[in-house]
Write a protein that holds these residues in place. Structure first.
Motif, mmCIF file in Angstrom:
data_model
loop_
_atom_site.group_PDB
_atom_site.id
_atom_site.type_symbol
_atom_site.label_atom_id
_atom_site.label_comp_id
_atom_site.label_asym_id
_atom_site.label_seq_id
_atom_site.Cartn_x
_atom_site.Cartn_y
_atom_site.Cartn_z
ATOM 1 N N GLU A 50 30.484 20.311 16.123
ATOM 2 C CA GLU A 50 31.598 19.435 16.487
ATOM 3 C C GLU A 50 31.189 18.445 17.575
ATOM 4 O O GLU A 50 31.601 17.275 17.553
ATOM 5 C CB GLU A 50 32.798 20.259 16.951
ATOM 6 N N LEU A 51 30.379 18.894 18.512
ATOM 7 C CA LEU A 51 29.891 17.996 19.557
ATOM 8 C C LEU A 51 29.028 16.893 18.971
ATOM 9 O O LEU A 51 29.123 15.722 19.377
ATOM 10 C CB LEU A 51 29.091 18.791 20.601
ATOM 11 N N ILE A 52 28.184 17.255 18.023
ATOM 12 C CA ILE A 52 27.329 16.259 17.374
ATOM 13 C C ILE A 52 28.187 15.192 16.701
ATOM 14 O O ILE A 52 27.943 13.988 16.839
ATOM 15 C CB ILE A 52 26.390 16.945 16.356
ATOM 16 N N ALA A 53 29.205 15.646 15.991
ATOM 17 C CA ALA A 53 30.100 14.692 15.324
ATOM 18 C C ALA A 53 30.833 13.817 16.334
ATOM 19 O O ALA A 53 31.077 12.629 16.086
ATOM 20 C CB ALA A 53 31.099 15.457 14.454
ATOM 21 N N LEU A 54 31.154 14.397 17.483
ATOM 22 C CA LEU A 54 31.895 13.668 18.516
ATOM 23 C C LEU A 54 31.082 12.526 19.096
ATOM 24 O O LEU A 54 31.589 11.413 19.287
ATOM 25 C CB LEU A 54 32.315 14.636 19.624
ATOM 26 N N VAL A 55 29.795 12.769 19.377
ATOM 27 C CA VAL A 55 28.987 11.764 20.090
ATOM 28 C C VAL A 55 28.113 10.927 19.164
ATOM 29 O O VAL A 55 27.545 9.919 19.599
ATOM 30 C CB VAL A 55 28.111 12.426 21.177
ATOM 31 N N GLN A 56 27.991 11.348 17.900
ATOM 32 C CA GLN A 56 27.152 10.591 16.967
ATOM 33 C C GLN A 56 27.973 9.951 15.854
ATOM 34 O O GLN A 56 27.488 9.767 14.740
ATOM 35 C CB GLN A 56 26.070 11.500 16.378
ATOM 36 N N SER A 57 29.195 9.601 16.176
ATOM 37 C CA SER A 57 30.030 8.880 15.221
ATOM 38 C C SER A 57 29.310 7.615 14.749
ATOM 39 O O SER A 57 28.729 6.887 15.551
ATOM 40 C CB SER A 57 31.360 8.507 15.887
#
Length: 390
Positions: free
Chosen positions: A286-293
């Motif tokens: 989820e963090l990856i998706a949050l910052v790598q949009s």
């Protein structure tokens, strides 16, 4: 009588020039004063020998350099040093020096207590007392730098080896909720006639006060660290109540805007590892998706912080193997990820342990105990229950 005097530690460079002007003195006198105070550690005007005697006499009747009173001074087995300093009315704050081979980092407090009430932080359990003045904020750097020089036999003055190379505003309090005094202190840290620190070596940590992040970018951009600690809004609402006002989408947008002014080309996200709460591979993804949009990525690095437990939190530290696995998920996605080494925990100087001596004015401890009971009862549904009730 000293209450009527101006504490020169409270004045940023522009204010010190104005103060000298009020006494009929030229601007270069302000630079001389700054060097004496912040480079030589002088608090007695009589010591400032290159100032005219007439100016020293004026200063003696109008001004004072009022250091903080140190209540205790402890050094950890790993060299970390923690001072407890008095800020009046029964309140005290803590300042921590962390020595390393290539640098010395000072962790500074900006408030007595904290109103943000992050669940994993022992400062928050005691509630908020008051904001510190700019003199009390910069006074921590003044006190620590010259105490360290004295203990190591290093001469004062700009040619003496600087003991503190980095400053982090990660101590007690939320810096952006004490904005003006914090920015004044930052300007003194950065001024070449005072400490001359690089903007890259001064880091302000915030729990996410979005409007003030934008204002800091315009007024005094330094390195920015954001206390993230959760990968979705429901979880972050339960850990950091401020998220209900400034949710993750708003916070990420503020981080992107800040990077236009920041001295570094990335934001540091701090992430406290809490066993069974925010440390699963799902949370990492989820963090990856949050910052790598794809549309709006946030250039960043993650600093994973092993939780330093305290009884009132109802939380425990993630096991080392879980922290390593979490870090691997982030690194495999190309995100620079570090795990903070715990320092000073034998003197309660580690991250999240600073508590000082402030009174519990907000019944935080009682509320945290109730929250822990709810979490134990409802387990994984706890975050959804918090979201519904808020």
């Amino acid at each position: 009588m000293t209450d009527a005097l101006t504490n020169l530690l409270d004045l940023d460079p522009a204010q010190l020039v104005a103060f000298c002007g009020e006494m009929g003195e030229k601007p270069f006198r302000a630079k001389q004063l700054q060097r004496w105070i912040h480079q030589y550690g002088a608090s007695d005007f009589a010591e400032m020998t290159d100032l005219a005697k007439s100016l020293r006499e004026k200063l003696a009747t109008r001004a004072v350099v009022r250091p903080l009173q140190v209540l205790s001074d402890h050094t950890s087995s790993d060299g970390t040093r923690k001072w407890l300093v008095d800020v009046g009315n029964g309140n005290a704050v803590e300042t921590v020096f962390i020595p390393e081979e290539t640098r010395g980092t000072l962790c500074i407090s900006t408030q007595a207590g904290c109103a943000v009430n992050c669940r994993f932080c022992s400062t928050g359990k005691q509630g908020f007392s008051r904001n510190l003045t700019s003199g009390e904020i910069i006074g921590q750097l003044w006190m620590a730098e010259f105490a360290l020089r004295k203990s190591k036999g290093v001469a004062p003055g700009p040619k003496g080896e600087r003991q503190i190379t980095n400053v982090v505003m990660m101590g007690m309090g939320e810096p952006l909720l004490n904005y003006e005094p914090t920015v004044k202190a930052l300007k003194i840290m950065l001024d070449d006639n005072a400490y001359g620190l690089s903007r890259r070596r001064v880091t302000l940590s915030t729990s996410g006060v979005v409007p003030m992040i934008d204002k800091l970018g315009l007024d005094c951009p330094v390195a920015l660290a954001v206390s993230l600690h959760a990968s979705n809004d429901a979880l972050r609402d339960s850990l950091i109540p401020l998220n209900r006002k400034y949710p993750l989408a708003d916070l990420m947008a503020a981080c992107r805007r800040y990077l236009e002014f920041a001295p570094r080309d990335f934001i540091t996200f701090e992430y406290c590892m809490l066993d069974g709460v925010n440390d699963s591979d799902r949370h990492a993804r989820e963090l990856i998706a949050l910052v790598q949009s794809r549309q709006n990525p946030v250039p960043c690095k993650f600093n994973l912080i092993p939780f330093n437990p305290f009884p009132e939190s109802g939380l425990t530290r993630s096991p080392d193997h879980r922290i390593r696995a979490f870090a691997k998920v982030l690194m495999d996605a190309g995100i620079v990820t570090t795990v903070r080494k715990t320092r000073g925990d034998d003197i309660d100087a580690a991250c999240g342990q600073l508590a000082g001596e402030v009174q519990d004015r907000t019944r935080v401890q009682e509320r945290m105990q109730k929250m822990s009971t709810y979490q134990q009862k409802y387990g994984e549904d706890f975050g959804r229950i918090v979201e519904i009730r808020s």
